[in-house]
Scaffold this active site. Sequence first.
Site, PDB file in Angstrom:
ATOM      1  N   GLY A  60     138.378  20.723 -26.429  1.00 51.36           N
ATOM      2  CA  GLY A  60     137.270  20.848 -25.482  1.00 51.36           C
ATOM      3  C   GLY A  60     136.842  19.478 -25.001  1.00 51.36           C
ATOM      4  O   GLY A  60     136.981  18.494 -25.712  1.00 51.36           O
ATOM      5  N   HIS A  61     136.352  19.416 -23.756  1.00 51.79           N
ATOM      6  CA  HIS A  61     135.821  18.143 -23.263  1.00 51.79           C
ATOM      7  C   HIS A  61     134.821  18.423 -22.159  1.00 51.79           C
ATOM      8  O   HIS A  61     134.771  19.505 -21.589  1.00 51.79           O
ATOM      9  CB  HIS A  61     136.934  17.211 -22.767  1.00 51.79           C
ATOM     10  CG  HIS A  61     137.921  17.863 -21.870  1.00 51.79           C
ATOM     11  ND1 HIS A  61     137.668  18.123 -20.551  1.00 51.79           N
ATOM     12  CD2 HIS A  61     139.167  18.354 -22.127  1.00 51.79           C
ATOM     13  CE1 HIS A  61     138.709  18.721 -20.021  1.00 51.79           C
ATOM     14  NE2 HIS A  61     139.636  18.886 -20.951  1.00 51.79           N
ATOM     15  N   SER A 112     131.054  16.318 -20.087  1.00 54.70           N
ATOM     16  CA  SER A 112     130.282  15.092 -19.869  1.00 54.70           C
ATOM     17  C   SER A 112     129.856  14.468 -21.193  1.00 54.70           C
ATOM     18  O   SER A 112     129.638  13.271 -21.290  1.00 54.70           O
ATOM     19  CB  SER A 112     129.055  15.403 -19.020  1.00 54.70           C
ATOM     20  OG  SER A 112     128.246  16.362 -19.671  1.00 54.70           O
ATOM     21  N   PHE A 113     129.762  15.301 -22.257  1.00 52.03           N
ATOM     22  CA  PHE A 113     129.327  14.813 -23.574  1.00 52.03           C
ATOM     23  C   PHE A 113     130.383  13.940 -24.247  1.00 52.03           C
ATOM     24  O   PHE A 113     130.083  13.103 -25.079  1.00 52.03           O
ATOM     25  CB  PHE A 113     129.006  15.998 -24.501  1.00 52.03           C
ATOM     26  CG  PHE A 113     130.198  16.881 -24.751  1.00 52.03           C
ATOM     27  CD1 PHE A 113     131.126  16.560 -25.736  1.00 52.03           C
ATOM     28  CD2 PHE A 113     130.418  18.013 -23.983  1.00 52.03           C
ATOM     29  CE1 PHE A 113     132.250  17.347 -25.947  1.00 52.03           C
ATOM     30  CE2 PHE A 113     131.536  18.806 -24.183  1.00 52.03           C
ATOM     31  CZ  PHE A 113     132.450  18.470 -25.173  1.00 52.03           C
ATOM     32  N   ASP A 166     121.757  26.533 -24.746  1.00 50.81           N
ATOM     33  CA  ASP A 166     123.061  26.648 -24.067  1.00 50.81           C
ATOM     34  C   ASP A 166     123.903  27.752 -24.698  1.00 50.81           C
ATOM     35  O   ASP A 166     125.077  27.554 -25.014  1.00 50.81           O
ATOM     36  CB  ASP A 166     123.813  25.321 -24.092  1.00 50.81           C
ATOM     37  CG  ASP A 166     124.946  25.264 -23.053  1.00 50.81           C
ATOM     38  OD1 ASP A 166     124.946  26.120 -22.129  1.00 50.81           O
ATOM     39  OD2 ASP A 166     125.814  24.389 -23.155  1.00 50.81           O
TER      40      ASP A 166
END
Length: 411
Positions: free
Chosen positions: A82-83, A85-86, A200
Amino acid sequence: MASVGVAPTSGFREVLGDGEIGVDDILPEEMSDMKIRDDREMEATVVDGNGTETGHIIVTTIGGRNGQPKQTISYMAERVVGHGSFGVVFQAKCLETGETVAIKKVLQDKRYKNRELQTMRLLDHPNVVSLKHCFFSTTEKDELYLNLVLEYVPETVHRVIKHYSKLNQRMPMIYVKLYTYQIFRALSYIHRCIGVCHRDIKPQNLLVNPHTHQVKLCDFGSAKVLVKGEPNISYICSRYYRAPELIFGATEYTTAIDVWSVGCVLAELLLGQPLFPGERGVDQLVEIIKVLGTPTREEIKCMNPNYTEFKFPQIKAHPWHKIFHKRMPAEAVDLVSRLLQYSPNLRCQALDCLTHPFFDELRDPNARLPTGRFLPPLFNFKPHELKGVPVETLMKLVPEHARKQCPFLGL
């Protein structure tokens, strides 16, 4: 906390946090320097590459405090899972134990504490992903990254929904019940015991073990303790799952935004697709109005008092039973209708949702998964989870056959 040195990860420069920085979030300069020096005390090998590519080995140390011996642990990065902005989440294997873990790597602003780490350290629940340990890594540019080592769970509710959708099949109702029940149990815990709003909730943040069907809530990067009277940002939560008060720009919302999100997830599990698709806030509001009808002046006031004079198109509510197919259990439709209410204070609370008749099948001692396996643990409550809960609610919540798991109840 331990330390590690790894070479740069490019592209992730977004400052963590959401602009809501309290006094407690700021580290005094001298403490900040001291803390980082302390965490770099046992500098590990600097790895070439970014440490997330297949085959890269990250060496770190844990322990060494409160009389614990220091241990060296090595992780081999296997793949990125997973990727955003964090930063990045990658699957890794501990070379010493063979255990598979997930490592979430985020750019850390040296001036502030990391709220996600602070939250994760408080959490201990069967339906919440657990933090194993954490370490810092530095780059050649002296950027500081925080690495959260988390338990690895192979699937997400999002991928399970996609699986059934591709096959043009409905998800078996036992899975819908199991997943939703466990999400509510996780929410009840974080809302009542920890005082945290997740902010979220979406199928991508709900991990599921494909064999046991145990569900775990993950990604506390947006989570926050909501303090009455203190403003919060409204641009929070992912599209499709955003509560209407957030679309209206409310800044004094409550944990009821999470309950709305679960209502959207439940509807998606039942339908096989999102109930309120919309690319922008306005589109989503239109989708919500098409189902719930135009909010009344009183409902608008509950969401954001600044919008009471706004003129909305007058649309009648669409009956819930027409949104779902004819064979949909009435209890499922009833639960969705109790979650997707305009007025946040009218939405059912997470703990009360657990006693809803929709979940009665899960309380049956003979209930089994379609594979014949036993259901995952559903009633292994700890005392703090049920503190202050009325006896009549406890009687509904913990079925007779499971009460030996909760001897503290005295039922």
